[in-house]
Scaffold this motif. Structure first.
Motif, PDB file in Angstrom:
ATOM      1  N   PHE A  54       1.067  -1.655  -0.266  1.00 32.66           N
ATOM      2  CA  PHE A  54       0.205  -0.281  -0.474  1.00 32.66           C
ATOM      3  C   PHE A  54       1.231   0.941  -0.198  1.00 32.66           C
ATOM      4  O   PHE A  54       0.305   2.370  -0.724  1.00 32.66           O
ATOM      5  N   ASP A  55       1.948   1.097   0.825  1.00 34.15           N
ATOM      6  CA  ASP A  55       3.457   2.424   0.668  1.00 34.15           C
ATOM      7  C   ASP A  55       3.583   2.475  -1.069  1.00 34.15           C
ATOM      8  O   ASP A  55       3.873   4.042  -1.137  1.00 34.15           O
ATOM      9  N   MET A  56       3.666   1.843  -1.497  1.00 31.82           N
ATOM     10  CA  MET A  56       3.641   1.970  -2.312  1.00 31.82           C
ATOM     11  C   MET A  56       3.136   2.363  -4.335  1.00 31.82           C
ATOM     12  O   MET A  56       3.291   2.841  -4.954  1.00 31.82           O
ATOM     13  N   ALA A  57       2.087   1.806  -3.727  1.00 29.77           N
ATOM     14  CA  ALA A  57       0.854   3.036  -4.399  1.00 29.77           C
ATOM     15  C   ALA A  57       0.320   3.776  -4.162  1.00 29.77           C
ATOM     16  O   ALA A  57      -0.183   4.420  -4.708  1.00 29.77           O
ATOM     17  N   ALA A  58       0.876   4.026  -2.692  1.00 30.12           N
ATOM     18  CA  ALA A  58       0.735   5.891  -2.373  1.00 30.12           C
ATOM     19  C   ALA A  58       1.770   6.924  -3.294  1.00 30.12           C
ATOM     20  O   ALA A  58       1.299   7.515  -3.612  1.00 30.12           O
ATOM     21  N   GLU A  59       2.370   5.754  -3.217  1.00 27.17           N
ATOM     22  CA  GLU A  59       3.249   6.779  -4.021  1.00 27.17           C
ATOM     23  C   GLU A  59       3.086   6.370  -6.016  1.00 27.17           C
ATOM     24  O   GLU A  59       2.900   7.492  -6.267  1.00 27.17           O
ATOM     25  N   LEU A  60       3.160   5.575  -6.386  1.00 30.00           N
ATOM     26  CA  LEU A  60       2.231   6.224  -7.157  1.00 30.00           C
ATOM     27  C   LEU A  60       1.145   7.169  -7.394  1.00 30.00           C
ATOM     28  O   LEU A  60       1.262   7.430  -8.601  1.00 30.00           O
ATOM     29  N   LEU A  61       0.469   7.098  -6.612  1.00 30.96           N
ATOM     30  CA  LEU A  61      -1.024   7.934  -6.744  1.00 30.96           C
ATOM     31  C   LEU A  61      -0.356   9.326  -6.454  1.00 30.96           C
ATOM     32  O   LEU A  61      -0.129   9.337  -7.433  1.00 30.96           O
ATOM     33  N   GLU A  62       0.221   9.772  -5.452  1.00 30.55           N
ATOM     34  CA  GLU A  62       1.456  11.004  -5.791  1.00 30.55           C
ATOM     35  C   GLU A  62       1.789  10.769  -7.167  1.00 30.55           C
ATOM     36  O   GLU A  62       1.338  12.588  -7.376  1.00 30.55           O
ATOM     37  N   MET A  63       2.402  10.674  -7.702  1.00 30.11           N
ATOM     38  CA  MET A  63       2.885  10.722  -8.768  1.00 30.11           C
ATOM     39  C   MET A  63       1.692  10.568  -9.700  1.00 30.11           C
ATOM     40  O   MET A  63       2.076  11.850 -10.981  1.00 30.11           O
ATOM     41  N   GLU A  64       0.175  10.665  -9.672  1.00 30.92           N
ATOM     42  CA  GLU A  64      -0.738  10.976 -10.735  1.00 30.92           C
ATOM     43  C   GLU A  64      -1.327  11.870 -10.256  1.00 30.92           C
ATOM     44  O   GLU A  64      -1.958  13.301 -10.225  1.00 30.92           O
ATOM     45  N   GLY A  65      -0.392  12.842  -8.875  1.00 30.83           N
ATOM     46  CA  GLY A  65      -1.415  14.457  -8.115  1.00 30.83           C
ATOM     47  C   GLY A  65      -2.381  14.108  -7.337  1.00 30.83           C
ATOM     48  O   GLY A  65      -3.533  14.871  -6.723  1.00 30.83           O
ATOM     49  N   ILE A  66      -2.613  12.628  -6.648  1.00 29.92           N
ATOM     50  CA  ILE A  66      -3.161  12.309  -5.777  1.00 29.92           C
ATOM     51  C   ILE A  66      -3.063  12.076  -4.631  1.00 29.92           C
ATOM     52  O   ILE A  66      -1.837  11.293  -4.513  1.00 29.92           O
ATOM     53  N   GLU A  67      -3.249  12.780  -3.442  1.00 31.32           N
ATOM     54  CA  GLU A  67      -2.592  12.882  -2.191  1.00 31.32           C
ATOM     55  C   GLU A  67      -3.541  11.191  -1.490  1.00 31.32           C
ATOM     56  O   GLU A  67      -4.628  11.503  -1.496  1.00 31.32           O
ATOM     57  N   ALA A  68      -2.643  10.743  -0.871  1.00 36.61           N
ATOM     58  CA  ALA A  68      -2.875   9.594  -0.361  1.00 36.61           C
ATOM     59  C   ALA A  68      -1.681   9.425   0.894  1.00 36.61           C
ATOM     60  O   ALA A  68      -0.719   9.996   1.498  1.00 36.61           O
ATOM     61  N   ARG A  69      -3.101   9.115   1.925  1.00 36.52           N
ATOM     62  CA  ARG A  69      -2.549   8.671   3.491  1.00 36.52           C
ATOM     63  C   ARG A  69      -3.027   7.390   4.014  1.00 36.52           C
ATOM     64  O   ARG A  69      -3.585   6.886   3.116  1.00 36.52           O
ATOM     65  N   THR A  70      -2.154   6.830   4.918  1.00 36.36           N
ATOM     66  CA  THR A  70      -2.331   5.435   5.666  1.00 36.36           C
ATOM     67  C   THR A  70      -2.886   5.667   7.156  1.00 36.36           C
ATOM     68  O   THR A  70      -2.797   6.447   7.965  1.00 36.36           O
ATOM     69  N   VAL A  71      -3.727   4.716   7.597  1.00 42.33           N
ATOM     70  CA  VAL A  71      -4.089   4.760   9.043  1.00 42.33           C
ATOM     71  C   VAL A  71      -3.910   3.056   9.067  1.00 42.33           C
ATOM     72  O   VAL A  71      -4.898   2.412   8.092  1.00 42.33           O
ATOM     73  N   LEU A  72      -2.945   2.509   9.736  1.00 43.52           N
ATOM     74  CA  LEU A  72      -3.197   0.618  10.000  1.00 43.52           C
ATOM     75  C   LEU A  72      -3.859   0.860  11.214  1.00 43.52           C
ATOM     76  O   LEU A  72      -4.295   1.574  12.492  1.00 43.52           O
ATOM     77  N   THR A  73      -4.829  -0.031  11.365  1.00 40.95           N
ATOM     78  CA  THR A  73      -5.396  -0.557  12.414  1.00 40.95           C
ATOM     79  C   THR A  73      -4.659  -1.290  13.340  1.00 40.95           C
ATOM     80  O   THR A  73      -3.743  -2.593  13.113  1.00 40.95           O
ATOM     81  N   THR A  74      -4.751  -1.464  14.528  1.00 44.52           N
ATOM     82  CA  THR A  74      -3.789  -2.230  15.193  1.00 44.52           C
ATOM     83  C   THR A  74      -4.365  -1.945  16.833  1.00 44.52           C
ATOM     84  O   THR A  74      -4.066  -2.184  17.590  1.00 44.52           O
TER      85      THR A  74
END
Length: 337
Positions: free
Chosen positions: A120-140
């Motif tokens: 998912f971190d890799m996916a977020a980086e790919l989205l940022e390259m497309e100009g889409i802001e992506a953040r993550t919240v992990l469940t614990t």
């Protein structure tokens, strides 16, 4: 067939996930659709819209109705689906996010497992390259998986249901990304889960037990993929098991008398509703004795582990904000409120 193989209603174990997805899409076309050339992404029919934060969840298959059952209006906008007990690769997460994006950013949410974090971190980086802001919240939420002072190392398990629900409500209310992320983290911080396994599960590819748990024994704190728990011993009564788990949850939650909670008594797959309700009776007694008010109760298979016998107990410590999020309506293929 060798006697040590489990019996399953499947065709080809290697095709089980894709055939399951075909069946779910056929059963719930009013809730779900799948983008072209994105076989492992499912999107809410009526959830995504312009100006809305896109909540994208995901993880391995075998936990149904987690994750794809919680895709719908008022909850998740899309999900990325992996193989059985395996993280989806980055592309399905990108596909899901692109299909759900409404121009207000994307929040990825999933359990804290190394493979999911990496992909998912890799996916977020790919989205940022497309100009889409992506953040993550992990469940614990799995309190058995690490000490309280190392909560960031804990696994995400059945508490996902409440945590996703809170974040999905915030997004559905058209809150900005900062607020959706804040509420998601707040929900995670106040959600506590612990489980017990009574038997192993078996993967469709192998049809063999994925771990060894002898007859007559149970394991407290075992994870939803068979990760080691905190104690193994003889099978005990439902009340004894509920007490051991509730002792741990109440000690960690430290909720004062008069506070409200939401609770989930979850089947890991093979445990029937009769046994869950027996557990629920004891849990309700314990919460009442602690002076806590039960605002909402869910009982059933909400986050499973294929055909594992066992159950988990989740308690969310509510405040006014979280109660509002939990009460917000949603309409998904496998969950409505």
């Amino acid at each position: 067939m060798p006697m040590n193989l489990t019996q399953k209603l499947i065709n080809d174990g290697n095709a089980a996930v894709d055939e399951m997805l075909a069946g779910i899409l056929a059963a719930h076309p009013e809730h779900l659709w799948r983008p072209d050339n994105a076989p492992r992404a499912v999107v809410a029919r009526h959830g995504p819209r312009t100006g809305k934060v896109a909540l994208v969840i995901g993880g391995g298959s075998g936990h149904e109705p987690t994750f794809l059952g919680y895709v719908g209006r008022g909850l998740a906008d899309a999900a990325a689906i992996g193989n059985v007990f395996a993280s989806p690769p980055p592309q399905p997460a990108v596909d899901a996010a692109m299909a759900a994006s409404g121009g207000a950013g994307v929040l990825f949410m999933y359990g804290n497992y190394a493979g999911d974090v990496m992909n998912f971190d890799m996916a977020a980086e790919l989205l940022e390259m497309e100009g889409i802001e992506a953040r993550t919240v992990l469940t614990t939420d799995d309190i058995a998986s690490a000490p309280r002072d190392q909560r960031q190392k804990r696994r995400g398990v059945a508490g996902n249901v409440f945590i996703f629900k809170a974040a999905g409500a915030a997004a559905d209310m058209m809150m900005p990304l900062d607020e959706v992320e804040r509420i998601a983290r707040h929900a995670n911080d106040r959600t506590f889960t612990m489980g017990v396994a009574l038997s192993s599960c078996s993967l469709p590819q192998t049809r063999r037990p994925s771990f060894d748990l002898p007859d007559g024994e149970m394991e407290i704190g075992m994870g939803i993929h068979g990760e080691p728990g905190v104690r193994r011993g003889p099978l005990r009564s439902a009340n004894d098991v509920a007490d051991e788990i509730m002792d741990a949850i109440l000690a960690e939650m430290k909720a004062p008398a008069g506070d409200r909670v939401a609770m989930l008594v979850n089947s890991l797959g093979a445990t029937p509703l009769m046994e869950l309700y027996i557990l629920n009776a004891r849990i309700a007694e314990r919460l009442k004795a602690a002076g806590l008010v039960v605002h909402k109760t869910l009982v059933g298979p909400y986050c499973t582990s294929l055909d594992m016998a066992g159950a988990s107990i989740t308690i969310m410590h509510l405040d006014d904000e979280l109660q509002r999020m939990i009460d917000h309506p949603c309409d998904c293929a496998m969950f409505r409120s």
